[in-house]
Each structure stands twice: as structure tokens, then as C-alpha cells.
Design a protein around this motif. Sequence first.
Motif, short mmCIF file in Angstrom:
data_model
loop_
_atom_site.label_atom_id
_atom_site.label_comp_id
_atom_site.label_asym_id
_atom_site.label_seq_id
_atom_site.Cartn_x
_atom_site.Cartn_y
_atom_site.Cartn_z
N ALA A 1 1.03 -0.98 0.03
CA ALA A 1 -0.14 0.05 0.11
C ALA A 1 0.82 1.19 -0.09
O ALA A 1 0.55 2.19 -0.79
N SER A 2 2.01 1.27 0.89
CA SER A 2 2.71 2.39 0.78
C SER A 2 3.38 2.67 -0.61
O SER A 2 3.47 3.91 -0.99
N LYS A 3 3.74 1.76 -1.32
CA LYS A 3 4.38 1.84 -2.54
C LYS A 3 3.43 2.18 -3.29
O LYS A 3 3.64 3.16 -4.38
N LEU A 4 2.03 1.77 -3.43
CA LEU A 4 1.01 2.19 -4.17
C LEU A 4 0.62 3.85 -4.00
O LEU A 4 0.31 4.37 -5.20
N PHE A 5 0.74 3.90 -2.80
CA PHE A 5 0.22 5.33 -2.65
C PHE A 5 1.16 6.65 -3.24
O PHE A 5 0.85 7.35 -3.24
N ARG A 6 2.25 6.10 -3.63
CA ARG A 6 3.30 6.96 -4.40
C ARG A 6 2.55 7.27 -5.77
O ARG A 6 3.06 8.08 -6.48
N GLY A 7 1.60 6.46 -6.31
CA GLY A 7 1.00 6.61 -7.64
C GLY A 7 -0.24 7.18 -7.61
O GLY A 7 -0.81 7.66 -8.80
N THR A 8 -0.85 7.25 -6.33
CA THR A 8 -2.37 7.78 -6.29
C THR A 8 -2.62 8.18 -5.02
O THR A 8 -1.70 7.78 -3.93
N ASP A 9 -3.56 9.25 -4.75
CA ASP A 9 -3.94 9.46 -3.38
C ASP A 9 -5.38 8.79 -2.92
O ASP A 9 -6.00 9.04 -2.01
N ASP A 10 -5.78 8.23 -4.11
CA ASP A 10 -6.95 7.66 -3.87
C ASP A 10 -7.20 6.15 -2.90
O ASP A 10 -6.61 5.14 -3.38
N GLU A 11 -7.48 6.37 -1.66
CA GLU A 11 -7.51 5.10 -0.83
C GLU A 11 -8.35 3.93 -1.10
O GLU A 11 -8.17 3.05 -1.02
N ALA A 12 -9.69 4.23 -1.74
CA ALA A 12 -10.35 3.41 -2.22
C ALA A 12 -9.68 2.44 -3.28
O ALA A 12 -10.12 1.12 -3.26
N LEU A 13 -9.21 3.18 -4.15
CA LEU A 13 -8.63 2.39 -5.31
C LEU A 13 -7.39 1.67 -4.70
O LEU A 13 -7.32 0.36 -5.19
N VAL A 14 -6.53 2.13 -3.93
CA VAL A 14 -5.50 1.01 -3.24
C VAL A 14 -6.15 0.14 -2.65
O VAL A 14 -5.54 -1.04 -2.61
#
Length: 168
Positions: free
Chosen positions: A31-44
Motif C-alpha cells: 500500500a505504501s508503494k501504491l500510494f506513491r502513484g495515487t492519493d485514492d485510498e479506495a483504489l489502493v
Amino acid sequence: MEEKKSLSEKELYNIGSAMCARSEHCSSEVASKLFRGTDDEALVARVIARLCQEKFIDEERYTRAFINDKIRFAKWGRLKIRQELWRKQIPESVYAPLLKDIDERQYISMLRDLLKAKRRTIKSKDPYELKAKLLRFGASRGFEPKYIYSALDLDEEAPEAYDSDIDF
């Protein structure tokens, strides 16, 4: 501040699956890696759920590997391992049974070997200072006090020999 480019769900899934294919990761790391590409919590959250469903992420498998690696290679005790797993947001229900399954004889033997090796590098004026330094060292590695005391108390019969190599 510059706005972050938002990656698509497919791009995030590809990043997460590639990351998990290379090595074991827990959901909080991915999740921390994916949050580098988006701010959308629901998407992550959706991507993480899909990765878990497809067994790219398996918290129990990750925890088992983490515990094994930290004991065998880093020589950590249960307390330090527990703290790190808590920090990685692994549920206690996952790691508690696995920590209980650690072989006691191997665990105590590893601690004795660690303390014996550390003893060779410690300079001390008296046996009490030596014992205090070894206690702090064992605690810093995450070992429970009862195991540290028992490993050190084995040498109580010959306190005059504290300056030589202690045979735990």
C-alpha cells in the motif's frame, strides 16, 4: 505543491503484482508503494484486496517468512520481531501463534551464542558491569528478560572467571 499524477487501477495492480512476484511483502508495504502513484485510498484498497485474493499477498505466509529470516539471519528475539510486525500492521491474530511455534531449544541456544560472542568484545571492570552490559545487549536484540537472565545465570557458579571466555 505539485499535484501527484494518478495511476489507473491496472497500472497500480501491475506495480503491486510485480513487487510481490519478486519477494514477500505485507499489505502495508505494498500500500505504501501504491500510494506513491495515487492519493485514492479506495483504489489502493481495491488493488490490495485483489492482490490478496490472487495470493500475491498472504499475511500469514509473509509473517512466517519474516519470523524465520529475523531469527536465522538477524538473530532477533521475539519482542523485537513482535514490535516490527506490529509496526507493519500485521494483525496479532496472525503473528502470535507463529511466535509461539518458535523452537525453544534453538531460540535459547541462539541467545547463548549471541551473548558468548558479545562477551568477547566487552570491556568491564567487574562481573556486575559485564552482566549489565550483556543484559542490555540481549534486551536490545528483543529477547525476553527471563531467557537473558537464565543464560547469564548459568555462569554464576564461577564469578571469578568473568574475565576469561564464558562458556554459556
